[in-house]
Design an enzyme around this catalytic site. Structure first.
Site, PDB file in Angstrom:
ATOM      1  N   CYS A  40       7.611  -3.200   0.095  1.00  0.00           N
ATOM      2  CA  CYS A  40       9.018  -2.980   0.421  1.00  0.00           C
ATOM      3  C   CYS A  40       9.916  -4.117  -0.084  1.00  0.00           C
ATOM      4  O   CYS A  40       9.941  -5.184   0.527  1.00  0.00           O
ATOM      5  CB  CYS A  40       9.130  -2.841   1.939  1.00  0.00           C
ATOM      6  SG  CYS A  40      10.780  -2.910   2.611  1.00  0.00           S
TER       7      CYS A  40
ATOM      8  N   CYS B 238      12.328  -5.619   2.423  1.00  0.00           N
ATOM      9  CA  CYS B 238      11.613  -6.450   3.409  1.00  0.00           C
ATOM     10  C   CYS B 238      11.504  -7.886   2.902  1.00  0.00           C
ATOM     11  O   CYS B 238      11.677  -8.837   3.667  1.00  0.00           O
ATOM     12  CB  CYS B 238      10.217  -5.887   3.682  1.00  0.00           C
ATOM     13  SG  CYS B 238      10.226  -4.237   4.403  1.00  0.00           S
TER      14      CYS B 238
END
Length: 113
Positions: free
Chosen positions: A36, A39
């Site tokens: 991600c 993230c």
């Protein structure tokens, strides 16, 4: 270990209840994944929040790919999802990478309890 976990304590399905639900202080949980990009963008912001509030807030990460039970239990579908737990219950949440000021505001981290 995820990018976020490099700076934060990592919790798992097995340790979540002890580390988060039974914590004496509020806990900000970063539901994250290695794959991600947002993230990774929010990781340094969370590390700063953890450092600045180390006496009043615990900040942890949970890798959703390795800990599907907790992810499913809280209905987390997008990463990153940040959930603030107070007294063992989800109090507020934010989905997606945000600037530090916005995260602090949306999660109510500067509000008196």
């Amino acid at each position: 270990m995820t990018a976020t976990a490099a700076h934060l304590r990592e919790v798992t399905d097995e340790t979540f209840a002890e580390e988060v639900l039974r914590s004496d202080v509020p806990v900000l949980v970063d539901f994250t994944a290695d794959w991600c990009p947002p993230c990774r963008m929010v990781a340094p912001v969370l590390a700063r929040i953890a450092e600045q509030r180390r006496d009043t807030l615990k900040v942890v990460s949970l890798d959703v790919d390795r800990n599907p039970r907790t992810q499913a239990a809280y209905g987390v579908l997008s990463m990153p999802t940040l959930v603030l737990f107070r007294d063992g219950e989800p109090a507020r949440s934010v989905v997606g990478a945000q600037p530090e000021r916005r995260l602090v505001e949306q999660l109510g981290l500067d509000e008196p309890r």
